[in-house]
Design a protein around this motif. Structure first.
Motif, short mmCIF file in Angstrom:
data_model
loop_
_atom_site.label_atom_id
_atom_site.label_comp_id
_atom_site.label_asym_id
_atom_site.label_seq_id
_atom_site.Cartn_x
_atom_site.Cartn_y
_atom_site.Cartn_z
N THR A 181 0.83 -1.20 0.00
CA THR A 181 0.00 0.00 0.00
C THR A 181 0.87 1.26 0.00
N ASN A 182 1.92 1.21 0.81
CA ASN A 182 2.83 2.35 0.83
C ASN A 182 3.43 2.64 -0.53
N HIS A 183 3.69 1.59 -1.25
CA HIS A 183 4.26 1.78 -2.59
C HIS A 183 3.30 2.56 -3.47
N LEU A 184 2.04 2.23 -3.36
CA LEU A 184 0.99 2.95 -4.09
C LEU A 184 1.04 4.43 -3.72
N ILE A 185 1.14 4.66 -2.43
CA ILE A 185 1.14 6.03 -1.92
C ILE A 185 2.37 6.80 -2.41
N GLN A 186 3.51 6.12 -2.32
CA GLN A 186 4.74 6.77 -2.78
C GLN A 186 4.69 7.11 -4.26
N ARG A 187 3.95 6.33 -4.99
CA ARG A 187 3.86 6.58 -6.43
C ARG A 187 2.87 7.70 -6.73
N GLY A 188 2.30 8.24 -5.68
CA GLY A 188 1.45 9.41 -5.87
C GLY A 188 -0.04 9.15 -5.80
N ALA A 189 -0.42 7.91 -5.54
CA ALA A 189 -1.85 7.64 -5.45
C ALA A 189 -2.39 8.20 -4.13
N THR A 190 -3.59 8.73 -4.18
CA THR A 190 -4.21 9.25 -2.96
C THR A 190 -5.64 8.73 -2.81
N ARG A 191 -6.25 8.41 -3.93
CA ARG A 191 -7.62 7.89 -3.88
C ARG A 191 -7.54 6.37 -4.12
N ILE A 192 -7.24 5.70 -3.01
CA ILE A 192 -6.89 4.29 -3.10
C ILE A 192 -8.00 3.37 -2.63
N ALA A 193 -8.18 2.29 -3.40
CA ALA A 193 -9.17 1.26 -3.02
C ALA A 193 -8.44 -0.08 -2.89
N THR A 194 -9.15 -1.05 -2.35
CA THR A 194 -8.56 -2.39 -2.26
C THR A 194 -9.57 -3.45 -2.64
N ILE A 195 -9.06 -4.51 -3.24
CA ILE A 195 -9.87 -5.72 -3.43
C ILE A 195 -9.28 -6.74 -2.48
N THR A 196 -10.07 -7.18 -1.55
CA THR A 196 -9.56 -8.07 -0.49
C THR A 196 -9.73 -9.53 -0.87
N GLY A 197 -9.14 -10.40 -0.07
CA GLY A 197 -9.40 -11.82 -0.20
C GLY A 197 -10.66 -12.15 0.57
N THR A 240 -15.27 -4.03 -11.26
CA THR A 240 -16.44 -3.43 -11.88
C THR A 240 -17.23 -2.63 -10.84
N ARG A 241 -17.42 -3.25 -9.71
CA ARG A 241 -18.13 -2.55 -8.63
C ARG A 241 -17.39 -1.32 -8.20
N LEU A 242 -16.07 -1.46 -8.07
CA LEU A 242 -15.24 -0.38 -7.62
C LEU A 242 -15.34 0.81 -8.57
N LEU A 243 -15.33 0.52 -9.85
CA LEU A 243 -15.37 1.55 -10.86
C LEU A 243 -16.68 2.33 -10.77
N ALA A 244 -17.72 1.60 -10.38
CA ALA A 244 -19.02 2.25 -10.26
C ALA A 244 -19.10 3.07 -8.98
N GLU A 245 -18.58 2.51 -7.91
CA GLU A 245 -18.71 3.15 -6.60
C GLU A 245 -17.68 4.24 -6.35
N ALA A 246 -16.51 4.06 -6.93
CA ALA A 246 -15.43 5.02 -6.68
C ALA A 246 -14.67 5.31 -7.96
N PRO A 247 -15.33 5.93 -8.91
CA PRO A 247 -14.72 6.16 -10.22
C PRO A 247 -13.46 7.03 -10.13
N GLU A 248 -13.33 7.75 -9.03
CA GLU A 248 -12.18 8.63 -8.90
C GLU A 248 -10.89 7.91 -8.55
N LEU A 249 -10.95 6.61 -8.34
CA LEU A 249 -9.79 5.91 -7.80
C LEU A 249 -8.54 6.01 -8.69
N ASP A 250 -7.39 6.18 -8.02
CA ASP A 250 -6.13 6.27 -8.76
C ASP A 250 -5.09 5.31 -8.20
N GLY A 251 -5.52 4.44 -7.29
CA GLY A 251 -4.61 3.43 -6.75
C GLY A 251 -5.41 2.23 -6.30
#
Lengths: 339, 339
Positions: A181-197, A240-251
């Motif tokens: 997750t930190n790597h995502l953040i370091q790369r500049g992502a701020t609107r981050i989502a996750t797909i869990t197990g 697909t769900r994520l794209l609908a619910e949080a289209p702003e995501l960048d990480g």
DNA sequence: ATGAAAGCGCTAACAT
DNA sequence: ATGTTAGCGCTTTCAT
């Protein structure tokens, strides 16, 4: 389950044959075969030469009979075949287990759960005398652990069985997820989502925990959290769900490469460029991580080492050694092009 | 490879215990345990009751020692782990083998080839006394068959080993391919191409042969023939080439579902509608056939049954029975929506 | 139909 | 350091 197979006539050299050729007693041969303590170098050499000449190989059955050991351990996979073989984690783990036992003459059996099969049946198998112990892979829930805990034979788990007293080896899931997750953040992502197990699996929960912890530490709040099932299809659905619910995501932190594979497909189809518009980090460093485009940045999940470690622990347990458990292995970030 | 594991103290009921409880001799108990011939109904019942009471289970090692049988067979998969587990054919086959031996107390070991490993090593394993026989899956070329042919232990192949005298069970590949291709033709395709399996595998060659035969019989000539490797990625590559070389194609016979999966992705990406513009028929009826869109029309390749059959043949061989070989199973067309 | 006895190949006390 | 001995639990003649 009534009988073995009819007999076989071929007659192989026995310990007696070796003893005769080497001019020593059976006991001496046995000693050199079993490590050679308490035998003079000369005799040992003579015996070894005789062994070579005759092509002697110890008879497992005879040995097992007197040592009261089956000479076999099981790799128990409480999953139906489909999943066992579709996730590269399993073959790697099986292979790691094989490695751990390659030095001792122990057979490694693969025991897959049958679809309708109960945990109790697995427990019975462990106690049937067919195996001396087990390595248990990826389990949902505690029933199996519960069952195996009362077995007379030792079992080592890969992944925390959530049952005090049962030995296990585990990846440092939480820290791994934090690193990813930190790597995502370091790369500049701020609107981050996750797909869990799956939330009934330890790996699923802990990776989520790590993700959340990293986000909190960075003062960020997740734009989306959706549960997947560790399959590519599940990754697609989740994305697909994520794209609908949080289209702003960048990480996007995905708890398995297979899911990331599916998710990336959906992202690309939706016109999101990776990693420019959306950075993606996966988990497992499986072979699919190389098949995505761009190739997937991911956290290692060294199945083979985990299993080898478990195998060695089981070996120790079997020899009555005291055990240090859990053993926690660390995960590493593999940087590729998706973030 | 020096020793088994240290001893285990638990003491299980033996034949002697059963005999004592039932008030008969060991020999009698042995008889009823092994089929009950030559024992009166009364004694048999008494013995069985005692067995139940004590929870007696025969000791494999003791039995193996006297019968001179390992009590184990190997499912040999001369492929590296990656492929073993990524193709659903293998788990199904393994499962089928398990089924065949579920009635006899025989352990089924999974033996995967290590990357750099020779056929000779596999042969040696077969002769090591660890197993009584083997079922051999999917092999490229004849080296392994060659090696196993001279083993003292029997081996049954799944797929023609191309070596006279070796027993095998096989799918009727040629007719299956004919059926699949004919289906394409019946659906109106005339400009038909095929993606084949590897040409060093029997399945690859025979499916191509069937394809060609069906085309000839219909008075058609293939617009393209490109070799794949039974992987999804290989299917993509092949389809890409096909699209370049034969853009007019309106029918595609793919020698495996996994390749068809990859190929369909490429076709769709190229804007070809399936099945309207291009009809596709796959092979294997594997689970991926349900994951494509549209779902894939395909030929069955009943891995489980093939392996069960092979297991039964091996069982026969081990009991010294004469064998009918080859055993040829037929494939069926599963009509879905891709054609 | 049942029992007695031998022995499969090995390890592990126990002697020496 | 090496040999002797006694089984491990089972199947299998061979008697009865």
């Amino acid at each position: 389950m009534t009988h073995l197979l009819p007999g076989n006539e071929r007659t192989l050299p026995t310990l007696d044959d070796v003893a005769r050729v080497a001019g020593v007693s059976r006991a001496t041969v046995s000693r050199v075969v079993n490590g050679g303590r308490l035998v003079s170098a000369d005799t040992a050499e003579a015996v070894n030469r005789a062994i070579g000449e005759l092509g002697y190989q110890p008879n497992r059955a005879a040995r097992a009979l007197v040592t009261r050991r089956a000479g076999a351990v099981a790799v128990v996979v409480p999953e139906t075949d489909e999943r066992v073989f579709s996730d590269p984690f399993f073959p790697q783990a099986y292979h790691g287990a094989l490695t751990a036992f390659s030095g001792v003459d122990v057979q490694v059996l693969l025991a897959m759960a049958q679809p309708g099969e109960s945990a109790a049946r697995m427990g019975r198998y462990l106690d049937s005398g067919h195996v001396d112990g087990a390595i248990v892979l990826s389990h949902h829930g505690p029933e199996l652990a519960h069952e195996l805990a009362k077995s007379a034979h030792p079992a080592v788990f890969i992944g925390d069985p959530q049952m005090p007293g049962l030995p296990y080896v585990e990846l440092d899931q939480v820290n791994a997820a934090i690193t990813g997750t930190n790597h995502l953040i370091q790369r500049g992502a701020t609107r981050i989502a996750t797909i869990t197990g799956p939330m009934d699996m330890n790996a699923g929960m802990e990776r989520l925990r790590g993700f959340e912890s990293a986000m909190t530490a960075a003062g960020l709040v997740p734009v989306g959290v959706v549960e997947g099932d560790f399959t590519a299809r599940g990754g697609e659905l989740a994305a697909t769900r994520l794209l609908a619910e949080a289209p702003e995501l960048d990480g996007l932190f995905v708890a398995s490469d297979l899911m990331a594979f599916g998710a990336m497909r959906v992202l690309r189809r939706a016109g999101r460029r990776i990693p420019d518009e959306v950075r993606v980090v996966g988990f497992d460093n499986s072979t699919v991580a190389l098949q995505t485009s761009p190739q997937l940045t991911t956290m290692t999940n060294p199945a083979s080492e985990l299993a080898r470690m478990a195998g060695e622990m089981l070996l120790g347990l079997l020899s009555g050694a005291a055990l240090e458990s859990p053993v926690i292995l660390t995960s590493e970030l593999i940087i590729r092009n998706s973030a």
